[in-house]
Design a protein around this motif. Structure first.
Motif, PDB file in Angstrom:
ATOM      1  N   ASP A   1       9.646  16.192  -4.336  1.00  0.00           N
ATOM      2  CA  ASP A   1       8.658  17.260  -4.136  1.00  0.00           C
ATOM      3  C   ASP A   1       7.405  17.018  -4.979  1.00  0.00           C
ATOM      4  O   ASP A   1       6.290  17.307  -4.551  1.00  0.00           O
ATOM      5  CB  ASP A   1       9.265  18.627  -4.496  1.00  0.00           C
ATOM      6  CG  ASP A   1       9.972  19.250  -3.300  1.00  0.00           C
ATOM      7  OD1 ASP A   1      10.040  18.575  -2.246  1.00  0.00           O
ATOM      8  OD2 ASP A   1      10.451  20.394  -3.423  1.00  0.00           O
TER       9      ASP A   1
ATOM     10  N   PHE B   1      -5.099   9.798   2.888  1.00  0.00           N
ATOM     11  CA  PHE B   1      -4.645   8.705   3.748  1.00  0.00           C
ATOM     12  C   PHE B   1      -5.463   8.624   5.030  1.00  0.00           C
ATOM     13  O   PHE B   1      -5.721   9.641   5.667  1.00  0.00           O
ATOM     14  CB  PHE B   1      -3.183   8.927   4.163  1.00  0.00           C
ATOM     15  CG  PHE B   1      -2.225   8.839   3.021  1.00  0.00           C
ATOM     16  CD1 PHE B   1      -1.671   7.623   2.667  1.00  0.00           C
ATOM     17  CD2 PHE B   1      -1.874   9.978   2.300  1.00  0.00           C
ATOM     18  CE1 PHE B   1      -0.778   7.541   1.607  1.00  0.00           C
ATOM     19  CE2 PHE B   1      -0.981   9.903   1.248  1.00  0.00           C
ATOM     20  CZ  PHE B   1      -0.431   8.675   0.898  1.00  0.00           C
TER      21      PHE B   1
ATOM     22  N   VAL C   1      -6.695   5.756   0.555  1.00  0.00           N
ATOM     23  CA  VAL C   1      -6.131   4.513   1.080  1.00  0.00           C
ATOM     24  C   VAL C   1      -6.333   4.453   2.590  1.00  0.00           C
ATOM     25  O   VAL C   1      -6.114   5.433   3.290  1.00  0.00           O
ATOM     26  CB  VAL C   1      -4.630   4.339   0.721  1.00  0.00           C
ATOM     27  CG1 VAL C   1      -4.418   4.358  -0.780  1.00  0.00           C
ATOM     28  CG2 VAL C   1      -3.783   5.413   1.375  1.00  0.00           C
TER      29      VAL C   1
ATOM     30  N   ILE D   1       4.615   6.591  -0.636  1.00  0.00           N
ATOM     31  CA  ILE D   1       5.193   6.785   0.684  1.00  0.00           C
ATOM     32  C   ILE D   1       6.475   5.986   0.847  1.00  0.00           C
ATOM     33  O   ILE D   1       7.378   6.389   1.570  1.00  0.00           O
ATOM     34  CB  ILE D   1       4.144   6.380   1.756  1.00  0.00           C
ATOM     35  CG1 ILE D   1       3.234   7.576   2.013  1.00  0.00           C
ATOM     36  CG2 ILE D   1       4.785   5.934   3.040  1.00  0.00           C
ATOM     37  CD1 ILE D   1       2.227   7.344   3.087  1.00  0.00           C
ATOM     38  N   LEU D   2       6.584   4.869   0.159  1.00  0.00           N
ATOM     39  CA  LEU D   2       7.756   3.997   0.289  1.00  0.00           C
ATOM     40  C   LEU D   2       8.280   3.655  -1.097  1.00  0.00           C
ATOM     41  O   LEU D   2       7.534   3.147  -1.949  1.00  0.00           O
ATOM     42  CB  LEU D   2       7.366   2.726   1.053  1.00  0.00           C
ATOM     43  CG  LEU D   2       8.484   1.725   1.296  1.00  0.00           C
ATOM     44  CD1 LEU D   2       9.494   2.284   2.298  1.00  0.00           C
ATOM     45  CD2 LEU D   2       7.905   0.401   1.814  1.00  0.00           C
TER      46      LEU D   2
ATOM     47  N   ALA E   1       5.400  14.438  -3.272  1.00  0.00           N
ATOM     48  CA  ALA E   1       4.669  15.045  -2.153  1.00  0.00           C
ATOM     49  C   ALA E   1       3.430  15.763  -2.677  1.00  0.00           C
ATOM     50  O   ALA E   1       2.340  15.656  -2.102  1.00  0.00           O
ATOM     51  CB  ALA E   1       5.581  16.014  -1.400  1.00  0.00           C
ATOM     52  N   ASP E   2       3.583  16.484  -3.788  1.00  0.00           N
ATOM     53  CA  ASP E   2       2.434  17.194  -4.365  1.00  0.00           C
ATOM     54  C   ASP E   2       1.360  16.222  -4.836  1.00  0.00           C
ATOM     55  O   ASP E   2       0.165  16.470  -4.664  1.00  0.00           O
ATOM     56  CB  ASP E   2       2.896  18.057  -5.555  1.00  0.00           C
ATOM     57  CG  ASP E   2       3.386  19.416  -5.071  1.00  0.00           C
ATOM     58  OD1 ASP E   2       2.944  19.835  -3.976  1.00  0.00           O
ATOM     59  OD2 ASP E   2       4.207  20.038  -5.767  1.00  0.00           O
TER      60      ASP E   2
ATOM     61  N   LEU F   1       0.832  -1.202   0.000  1.00  0.00           N
ATOM     62  CA  LEU F   1       0.000   0.000   0.000  1.00  0.00           C
ATOM     63  C   LEU F   1       0.875   1.264   0.000  1.00  0.00           C
ATOM     64  O   LEU F   1       0.585   2.239  -0.700  1.00  0.00           O
ATOM     65  CB  LEU F   1      -0.908  -0.009   1.242  1.00  0.00           C
ATOM     66  CG  LEU F   1      -2.011   1.034   1.289  1.00  0.00           C
ATOM     67  CD1 LEU F   1      -3.009   0.777   0.169  1.00  0.00           C
ATOM     68  CD2 LEU F   1      -2.729   1.008   2.632  1.00  0.00           C
ATOM     69  N   SER F   2       1.954   1.236   0.769  1.00  0.00           N
ATOM     70  CA  SER F   2       2.842   2.395   0.857  1.00  0.00           C
ATOM     71  C   SER F   2       3.538   2.658  -0.470  1.00  0.00           C
ATOM     72  O   SER F   2       3.743   3.807  -0.857  1.00  0.00           O
ATOM     73  CB  SER F   2       3.892   2.167   1.949  1.00  0.00           C
ATOM     74  OG  SER F   2       3.256   1.907   3.169  1.00  0.00           O
TER      75      SER F   2
ATOM     76  N   ARG G   1       0.790  13.254  -3.637  1.00  0.00           N
ATOM     77  CA  ARG G   1       0.094  12.726  -2.451  1.00  0.00           C
ATOM     78  C   ARG G   1      -0.919  13.743  -1.945  1.00  0.00           C
ATOM     79  O   ARG G   1      -2.048  13.412  -1.611  1.00  0.00           O
ATOM     80  CB  ARG G   1       1.092  12.420  -1.327  1.00  0.00           C
ATOM     81  CG  ARG G   1       1.976  11.223  -1.582  1.00  0.00           C
ATOM     82  CD  ARG G   1       2.515  10.656  -0.260  1.00  0.00           C
ATOM     83  NE  ARG G   1       3.285  11.610   0.517  1.00  0.00           N
ATOM     84  CZ  ARG G   1       4.596  11.759   0.440  1.00  0.00           C
ATOM     85  NH1 ARG G   1       5.300  11.022  -0.401  1.00  0.00           N
ATOM     86  NH2 ARG G   1       5.221  12.651   1.179  1.00  0.00           N
ATOM     87  N   LEU G   2      -0.471  14.999  -1.914  1.00  0.00           N
ATOM     88  CA  LEU G   2      -1.340  16.048  -1.384  1.00  0.00           C
ATOM     89  C   LEU G   2      -2.600  16.208  -2.231  1.00  0.00           C
ATOM     90  O   LEU G   2      -3.700  16.385  -1.703  1.00  0.00           O
ATOM     91  CB  LEU G   2      -0.553  17.368  -1.316  1.00  0.00           C
ATOM     92  CG  LEU G   2      -1.276  18.570  -0.745  1.00  0.00           C
ATOM     93  CD1 LEU G   2      -1.750  18.287   0.676  1.00  0.00           C
ATOM     94  CD2 LEU G   2      -0.344  19.786  -0.741  1.00  0.00           C
TER      95      LEU G   2
ATOM     96  N   SER H   1       1.171   4.288  -2.944  1.00  0.00           N
ATOM     97  CA  SER H   1       0.650   5.623  -2.600  1.00  0.00           C
ATOM     98  C   SER H   1       1.765   6.654  -2.424  1.00  0.00           C
ATOM     99  O   SER H   1       1.534   7.739  -1.905  1.00  0.00           O
ATOM    100  CB  SER H   1      -0.215   5.534  -1.346  1.00  0.00           C
ATOM    101  OG  SER H   1       0.523   4.960  -0.292  1.00  0.00           O
TER     102      SER H   1
ATOM    103  N   LEU I   1      -2.450  22.907   3.704  1.00  0.00           N
ATOM    104  CA  LEU I   1      -1.224  22.544   2.984  1.00  0.00           C
ATOM    105  C   LEU I   1      -1.336  22.918   1.511  1.00  0.00           C
ATOM    106  O   LEU I   1      -0.343  23.216   0.859  1.00  0.00           O
ATOM    107  CB  LEU I   1      -0.941  21.054   3.114  1.00  0.00           C
ATOM    108  CG  LEU I   1      -0.308  20.610   4.438  1.00  0.00           C
ATOM    109  CD1 LEU I   1      -0.199  19.095   4.482  1.00  0.00           C
ATOM    110  CD2 LEU I   1       1.049  21.244   4.646  1.00  0.00           C
TER     111      LEU I   1
END
Ligand SMILES: Nc1ncnc2c1ncn2[C@@H]1O[C@H](COP(=O)(O)OP(=O)(O)OP(=O)(O)O)[C@@H](O)[C@H]1O
Ligand SMILES: [Mg+2]
Lengths: 378, 237
Positions: free
Chosen positions: B79, B91, B168, B58-59, B82-83, B52-53, B85-86, B56, B114
């Motif tokens: 970056d 999450f 997620v 994160i990993l 990160a955008d 899952l990470s 994900r945002l 999405s 954010l």
């Protein structure tokens, strides 16, 4: 204010106990640093009070002299030699001596007596009351109206006293720019009367005050005096010499430096430690922010903001507390020697920024290290 | 319209060093589609959270690729990830990770803030999402004053406030009692899922199976099967 900083602020301020601990740490450090340095500034300013109050441009003295009130008398030929240096408008002797005064109440009080050159009265103070001509009257003395004035039982014109078994009479009050360090009142009179009333050594010239024809003549005059084996200092040079003496040649400077350093370290440890705990406790939240999509620099800006916000408030509180203490102390001890200088404020500010910087550096490192994955896994 | 919200290709992840080095996920390929609620199930340690990470953002995987909205996720700068994900992914963490020193509304507003939305607007929008999860009257309370199920709903409100296409949730029912857990998932299914959204839930709670559109099974880091069109089947039964 950007919303994210508002969030940062709320995270910080709403954690009341930690925020209080942070503020106490910084306030305490700033307070101690400002206090120490203000006392030191006060002492330094006081130590040179005679130099300020007797407004001569050039002071000639024995090179071993490092304080206006403990002079080493110079032989008369130095005065004549000084007078004949090219560029010297005039040069006059100044007498500094200590005496015991017996007041009307019968109490004894130590005083500093300044003897001004009879002919010119060069270096004379500005007067609050009385006429400078009266200094030539019988037994005449002017009293400096400084913080020690009351120790002479607040005399008026006409008040009489005994000085070393001679009669003395107050003919006026003199203004001073600054009070002395040693808590002793000051009397002004003529050089000849001072020498007569106060038992003296063979030489009676404590300092020679020199007025140059122009400022351009000063280096030459200094050079010629040096050839005589003496030292000619401008007012600022003399003040610096006295300050250096107290700073480096007595325990005062070192002690103040140590205390300031200790205050800094104590403040740094309290605030740094508390801030670190604060970051640690919120680490998973910062990690969650990171996972949600906050970039590293957003997190850094939050931490920097939290640290500098605390630092600035603590700085304000610390400076305020120190000033209040000094004001309160002045109510009890009017001549309490402390002054808050811009240098002190600037120095304390830099120290606070360092505290904030170190604390946030630790916090930023921690926060940048967290992996959102570890937060995610719980 | 492209049906796949996420396409994973041969994903691989190693953990540990030397002797202890283990393969947590190996050659995992699958897709998650818009309009579906996909479960990832399997025994503990089978690599569900790891997978899952990786999908999405994160990993970072050690091998393979993830395509999100047509972009090769792990080829992007950090970056940009990160955008992404945002803006695209919401999450819900197993432990919620709500800020105890902020109000419930402020917690929900975080993704909006954010995204640089103005403070008051963000709080207003947050209220709308709190209303969706039925907690508008708790907006000014700190999350710790709420029950576990309510906190979970706050976490969901926060996850959807930024209007992500992909949501997620890792073990959303693990710390809730059976009934509350079922209600939360039912709520997500009926109120949050729509045609333009994909929801991925990691769980080993079989009591909520009835809400899944697709179930993907994992064992020892491998995907051992995907069952689709369950909901259709479920309706008939
Ligand atoms: N940071 C890590 N370091 C070392 N090993 C890890 C790390 N993260 C996960 N693992 C290992 O990878 C494997 C898969 O872990 P993962 O958390 O993905 O399992 P999971 O299916 O989510 O299990 P659970 O149902 O218990 O949450 C496990 O064997 C785990 O020990
Ligand atoms: Mg897991």
């Amino acid at each position: 204010m950007p919303g994210i900083l508002k969030i940062a602020l709320k995270l910080l301020v709403n954690d009341k106990s930690k925020f209080a601990a942070l503020l106490i740490g910084i306030t305490f450090a700033v307070f101690l640093m400002v206090m120490m340095m203000s006392m030191f500034s006060g002492i330094l300013a006081r130590s040179s009070s005679s130099v300020y109050n007797i407004g001569a441009k050039i002071w000639v003295m024995d090179p071993a002299v490092n304080n206006a009130t403990s002079s080493i008398p110079m032989p008369d030929y130095v005065l004549s030699a000084a007078r004949s240096i090219k560029g010297v408008k005039y040069a006059v002797p100044l007498y500094f001596g200590g005496a015991q005064v017996k007041l009307k109440s019968g109490a004894y009080q130590a005083v500093t007596v300044v003897g001004l050159d009879d002919a010119t009265l060069y270096g004379r103070p500005d007067l609050i009351e009385g006429n400078i001509e009266n200094i030539y009257a019988e037994n005449a003395f002017f009293v400096a109206k400084d913080a020690e004035f009351s120790k002479l039982e607040s005399p008026k014109i006409g008040t009489e006293f005994e000085i070393n078994d001679f009669r003395g009479v107050v003919v006026g009050l003199a203004m001073v720019a600054s009070s002395g360090l040693f808590g002793v009142p000051t009397l002004y009179t003529t050089h000849s009367r001072a020498v007569t009333y106060i038992p003296s050594t063979r030489f009676t010239t404590s300092f020679i005050l020199v007025e140059p024809k122009s400022d351009a003549d000063i280096p030459y005059i200094q050079q010629q005096i040096k050839k005589l084996g003496y030292q000619a200092l401008t007012r600022n040079e003399f003040v610096k010499k006295i300050s250096d003496f107290y700073t480096y040649k007595t325990g005062i400077g070192m002690n103040i430096l140590l205390m300031t350093a200790i205050s800094f370290i104590v403040g740094l440890s309290i605030s740094g430690q508390t801030f670190y705990t604060f970051i640690l406790e919120n680490l998973d939240k910062f990690g969650a922010l990171k996972a949600i999509g906050a970039k590293g620099r957003v997190l850094i800006s939050m931490i920097l903001f939290q640290a500098s916000f605390t630092a600035l408030i603590g700085y304000g509180l610390g400076v305020g507390l120190a000033s209040t203490m000094i004001i309160l102390a002045r109510i009890r001890i009017p001549d309490y020697a402390a002054q808050v200088t811009y240098m002190t404020l600037g120095f304390a500010f830099v120290m606070v920024l360092i505290i904030a910087g170190v604390s946030s550096y630790i916090g930023v490192r921690k926060v940048l290290q967290i992996q959102p994955f570890d937060i995610f896994r719980g | 319209m492209e049906h796949a919200a996420i396409k994973a290709n041969g994903l691989e992840k190693w953990f540990g060093e030397g002797e202890a080095r283990t393969l947590a996920v190996q050659s995992a390929s699958f897709e998650a589609r818009y309009g579906e609620m996909l479960y990832i199930v399997g025994p503990s340690g089978s690599g569900k959270t790891t997978l899952l990470s990786m999908i999405s953002g994160i990993l970072k995987p050690d091998g393979g690729s993830v395509i999100v909205e047509g972009k090769d996720l792990w080829m992007l700068e950090s970056d940009e990830i990160a955008d992404l994900r945002l803006n695209k992914i919401g999450f819900v963490f197993q432990d919620y990770h709500l800020f105890p020193r902020l109000t419930t509304a402020e917690n929900v507003a975080i993704p909006l803030i954010l995204k640089k939305m103005e403070w008051n607007t963000a709080l207003k929008v947050a209220l709308e999402y709190l209303e969706i999860v039925g907690l508008k009257d708790r907006a000014q309370l700190p999350p710790v004053k709420l029950s576990g199920g309510e906190q979970q709903r706050v976490a969901i409100a926060r996850a959807i406030a930024g209007q992500p296409d992909i949501l997620v949730l890792d073990e959303p029912t693990a710390s809730l009692d059976g009934d509350t857990g079922r209600k939360i998932v039912e709520f997500v299914k009926t109120n949050i899922l729509n045609d333009k959204r994909c929801i991925i839930i990691v769980t080993h709670d079989s009591r909520i199976d009835e809400y899944a559109d697709a179930i993907m099974k994992m064992e020892d880091g491998k995907i051992i099967g995907v069952e689709r069109n369950r909901a259709l089947k479920g309706v008939g039964e």
